[in-house]
Each structure stands twice: as C-alpha cells, then as structure tokens.
Design a protein around this motif. Sequence first.
Motif, PDB file in Angstrom:
ATOM      1  N   ASP A  23      -4.691  -6.257 -58.067  1.00  0.00           N
ATOM      2  CA  ASP A  23      -3.625  -6.939 -58.406  1.00  0.00           C
ATOM      3  C   ASP A  23      -3.646  -7.066 -60.198  1.00  0.00           C
ATOM      4  N   LEU A  24      -4.932  -7.155 -60.646  1.00  0.00           N
ATOM      5  CA  LEU A  24      -5.055  -7.067 -62.162  1.00  0.00           C
ATOM      6  C   LEU A  24      -4.886  -5.836 -62.751  1.00  0.00           C
ATOM      7  N   VAL A  25      -5.325  -4.655 -62.131  1.00  0.00           N
ATOM      8  CA  VAL A  25      -4.939  -3.448 -62.600  1.00  0.00           C
ATOM      9  C   VAL A  25      -3.555  -3.052 -62.468  1.00  0.00           C
ATOM     10  N   ARG A  26      -2.933  -3.502 -61.642  1.00  0.00           N
ATOM     11  CA  ARG A  26      -1.470  -3.381 -61.661  1.00  0.00           C
ATOM     12  C   ARG A  26      -0.805  -3.964 -62.772  1.00  0.00           C
ATOM     13  N   GLN A  27      -1.154  -5.383 -62.914  1.00  0.00           N
ATOM     14  CA  GLN A  27      -0.651  -6.145 -64.154  1.00  0.00           C
ATOM     15  C   GLN A  27      -0.966  -5.391 -65.544  1.00  0.00           C
ATOM     16  N   HIS A  28      -2.154  -4.790 -65.790  1.00  0.00           N
ATOM     17  CA  HIS A  28      -2.550  -4.225 -66.960  1.00  0.00           C
ATOM     18  C   HIS A  28      -1.415  -2.977 -66.987  1.00  0.00           C
ATOM     19  N   VAL A  29      -1.477  -2.108 -65.683  1.00  0.00           N
ATOM     20  CA  VAL A  29      -0.630  -1.014 -65.941  1.00  0.00           C
ATOM     21  C   VAL A  29       0.826  -1.400 -66.199  1.00  0.00           C
ATOM     22  N   THR A  30       1.482  -2.321 -65.922  1.00  0.00           N
ATOM     23  CA  THR A  30       2.854  -2.810 -66.264  1.00  0.00           C
ATOM     24  C   THR A  30       2.837  -3.232 -67.531  1.00  0.00           C
ATOM     25  N   TYR A  31       1.810  -3.956 -67.986  1.00  0.00           N
ATOM     26  CA  TYR A  31       1.744  -4.446 -69.497  1.00  0.00           C
ATOM     27  C   TYR A  31       1.880  -3.142 -70.429  1.00  0.00           C
ATOM     28  N   PHE A  32       0.936  -2.315 -70.178  1.00  0.00           N
ATOM     29  CA  PHE A  32       0.825  -1.172 -71.082  1.00  0.00           C
ATOM     30  C   PHE A  32       1.997  -0.159 -70.810  1.00  0.00           C
ATOM     31  N   THR A  33       2.507   0.225 -69.711  1.00  0.00           N
ATOM     32  CA  THR A  33       3.488   0.957 -69.582  1.00  0.00           C
ATOM     33  C   THR A  33       4.836   0.448 -70.368  1.00  0.00           C
ATOM     34  N   GLU A  34       5.102  -0.713 -70.235  1.00  0.00           N
ATOM     35  CA  GLU A  34       6.026  -1.316 -71.083  1.00  0.00           C
ATOM     36  C   GLU A  34       5.790  -1.277 -72.334  1.00  0.00           C
ATOM     37  N   ARG A  35       4.895  -1.519 -73.022  1.00  0.00           N
ATOM     38  CA  ARG A  35       4.396  -1.451 -74.439  1.00  0.00           C
ATOM     39  C   ARG A  35       4.264  -0.267 -75.258  1.00  0.00           C
ATOM     40  N   LEU A  36       3.859   0.749 -74.593  1.00  0.00           N
ATOM     41  CA  LEU A  36       3.624   2.041 -74.869  1.00  0.00           C
ATOM     42  C   LEU A  36       4.896   2.966 -74.332  1.00  0.00           C
ATOM     43  N   GLU A  37       6.016   2.498 -73.849  1.00  0.00           N
ATOM     44  CA  GLU A  37       7.103   3.262 -73.268  1.00  0.00           C
ATOM     45  C   GLU A  37       7.384   4.582 -74.091  1.00  0.00           C
ATOM     46  N   ASP A  38       7.724   4.234 -75.548  1.00  0.00           N
ATOM     47  CA  ASP A  38       8.228   5.339 -76.232  1.00  0.00           C
ATOM     48  C   ASP A  38       7.126   6.121 -77.162  1.00  0.00           C
ATOM     49  N   THR A  39       5.991   6.140 -76.615  1.00  0.00           N
ATOM     50  CA  THR A  39       4.977   6.665 -77.648  1.00  0.00           C
ATOM     51  C   THR A  39       4.546   7.936 -76.834  1.00  0.00           C
ATOM     52  N   GLY A  40       4.895   8.175 -75.677  1.00  0.00           N
ATOM     53  CA  GLY A  40       4.639   9.600 -74.986  1.00  0.00           C
ATOM     54  C   GLY A  40       3.354   9.629 -74.396  1.00  0.00           C
ATOM     55  N   LEU A  41       2.736   8.395 -74.401  1.00  0.00           N
ATOM     56  CA  LEU A  41       1.179   8.168 -73.699  1.00  0.00           C
ATOM     57  C   LEU A  41       1.305   7.941 -72.234  1.00  0.00           C
ATOM     58  N   VAL A  42       0.580   8.364 -71.584  1.00  0.00           N
ATOM     59  CA  VAL A  42       0.441   8.341 -70.163  1.00  0.00           C
ATOM     60  C   VAL A  42      -0.452   7.206 -69.822  1.00  0.00           C
TER      61      VAL A  42
END
Length: 66
Positions: A23-42
């Motif tokens: 659950d914590l992994v999923r929360q971190h993935v959501t957090y970083f996916t949203e914040r790094l959305e336009d950076t091209g990072l995966v």
Amino acid sequence: MRVAVSAALASGGYAVIIAPTRDLVRQHVTYFTERLEDTGLVIGQLHAGVSPGERKSVMAGIEAGT
C-alpha cells in the motif's frame, strides 16, 4: 524525499524508493507519477502484487536505463 529524488535525477542518477508495504509503495508511485508527469521520467513498481508481465517490463526498463 521529493528534493532528494530531484537531486539524484538532476545529477543523472537513479532513485529507488523502498517501502515496507504494498500500500505504501502504491502511494509513493501515485505521488511521484503525478509530480513527475511532464518530465518524461518513468515510475515503476515491484512488489508481490505486480503481474509477471509488469515485473518483466519494469526490470527491462531498469536494465536498459530507462
């Protein structure tokens, strides 16, 4: 944590976030996916709930440096 990850990525490095629960992994993935959305990072995740296909894809990305 975001500042540390940003610094690592800005210097050409990689960032790995380790969390004690899925659950914590999923929360971190959501957090970083949203914040790094336009950076091209995966953002990838590996845990026991990840399908074999997704695990293979994430591992291939790590090996390729993407």
